[in-house]
Design a protein around this motif. Sequence first.
Motif, short mmCIF file in Angstrom:
data_model
loop_
_atom_site.label_atom_id
_atom_site.label_comp_id
_atom_site.label_asym_id
_atom_site.label_seq_id
_atom_site.Cartn_x
_atom_site.Cartn_y
_atom_site.Cartn_z
N VAL A 26 -8.53 1.78 2.24
CA VAL A 26 -9.74 0.94 2.27
C VAL A 26 -9.54 -0.31 1.42
O VAL A 26 -9.91 -1.42 1.82
CB VAL A 26 -10.96 1.75 1.78
CG1 VAL A 26 -12.18 0.85 1.64
CG2 VAL A 26 -11.26 2.89 2.74
N SER A 27 -8.93 -0.15 0.24
CA SER A 27 -8.71 -1.29 -0.65
C SER A 27 -7.80 -2.32 -0.01
O SER A 27 -8.03 -3.54 -0.13
CB SER A 27 -8.10 -0.82 -1.97
OG SER A 27 -8.97 0.08 -2.64
N THR A 28 -6.76 -1.86 0.68
CA THR A 28 -5.84 -2.77 1.35
C THR A 28 -6.53 -3.55 2.44
O THR A 28 -6.34 -4.77 2.59
CB THR A 28 -4.65 -1.99 1.94
OG1 THR A 28 -3.94 -1.32 0.89
CG2 THR A 28 -3.69 -2.92 2.67
N GLY A 72 0.80 -1.22 0.00
CA GLY A 72 0.00 0.00 0.00
C GLY A 72 0.84 1.27 0.00
O GLY A 72 0.58 2.19 -0.77
N VAL A 75 -8.46 5.78 -0.65
CA VAL A 75 -8.86 4.65 -1.50
C VAL A 75 -7.92 3.47 -1.30
O VAL A 75 -8.36 2.31 -1.16
CB VAL A 75 -8.91 5.07 -2.97
CG1 VAL A 75 -9.13 3.85 -3.88
CG2 VAL A 75 -10.00 6.10 -3.22
N LEU A 76 -6.62 3.72 -1.25
CA LEU A 76 -5.65 2.64 -1.06
C LEU A 76 -5.80 1.99 0.31
O LEU A 76 -5.69 0.77 0.45
CB LEU A 76 -4.22 3.17 -1.22
CG LEU A 76 -3.71 3.34 -2.64
CD1 LEU A 76 -2.35 4.05 -2.64
CD2 LEU A 76 -3.59 1.99 -3.34
N ILE A 127 -9.79 -4.24 2.72
CA ILE A 127 -10.75 -5.18 2.13
C ILE A 127 -10.03 -6.38 1.52
O ILE A 127 -10.43 -7.53 1.73
CB ILE A 127 -11.61 -4.47 1.06
CG1 ILE A 127 -12.51 -3.42 1.72
CG2 ILE A 127 -12.44 -5.48 0.29
CD1 ILE A 127 -13.29 -2.58 0.74
N ALA A 128 -8.94 -6.11 0.78
CA ALA A 128 -8.19 -7.20 0.15
C ALA A 128 -7.61 -8.14 1.20
O ALA A 128 -7.63 -9.37 1.02
CB ALA A 128 -7.08 -6.62 -0.73
N THR A 129 -7.09 -7.59 2.30
CA THR A 129 -6.51 -8.42 3.36
C THR A 129 -7.56 -9.35 3.96
O THR A 129 -7.33 -10.54 4.15
CB THR A 129 -5.91 -7.53 4.46
OG1 THR A 129 -4.87 -6.72 3.91
CG2 THR A 129 -5.34 -8.38 5.59
#
Length: 205
Positions: free
Chosen positions: A185-187, A85, A182-183, A189-191
Motif C-alpha cells: 500500500v505504501s509503495t 518494495g 503495509v509495504l 501511494i508513494a508512486t
Amino acid sequence: MAILNHTLGIFLHPDSEWESIRQEQSSFQSVFFGHIPFLALIPCVSAYIGVTKVGWTIGDGAPVLLAAESALAFCALAYVGLLIGVYLFGEFINWMARTYGVQDDKQRRHDESGAMAVYVSTPMFLAGIFNIYPQLWLIVASLCVAGAYTVYLIYEGMPILMKIDKERAFMYSSSVITVGLVLMVSTMIATVLVWSMGTGPVFID
C-alpha cells in the motif's frame, strides 16, 4: 535456468522447491538481481500498454487513455517502487528473523529472508500481466488470486526455508504478511504522489 526452475517450481511443487532454494544458499543480491528486475517489468510494461492502447471505461463511456509520456512516467516510477518494495520486504523479514527463533548465522538469515521476499512476490508480479486489459474487476480478481497464493507460499515456505517449528513459523508468517501489505500500500501511494507532483495524469481526448 535457476530463475525458470524456481519460478515454475514454486507453483508446481512448493515444498520441495523451498527445500531446494534453502540448499542452494544463494546470496540475497544474486537472487534479487536475478529475478526482480525482470519480473517487475511484467506489471509495468503491461500497464503501459493497457492504459495507452486499450484504456479503461467508466460506465458506458468511451475508453479512457493516458498520454504516452504520462503513462511512461508512472510506469517508470512504479518499476522503481517495486524494486525498492521487494528489497525492503526482504530486509524486514531478516529483521524479524531472530525474534522468531531462526538459528542460522547472520549472513545465512539475510540470504534466506531475501529469497523468501523474492519468491513469494512472484505470483503478484505474474498477475500483473492482466494490467494489459485495465478493467477494475479483472485487476482485482487477479490480485486476489495471486495474493491468496502468496499467503499460502509464505505459510508453507517459512518453516522449510527458515528451519523453525510450525508454531513459530505461523506467527512469523503472519507478521511477514502484515509487513508485506503495509509495504504494498505504501509503495502504491508513494508512486501516485510522486507522479502527481511531476507530470501527473494526462489523458487523451
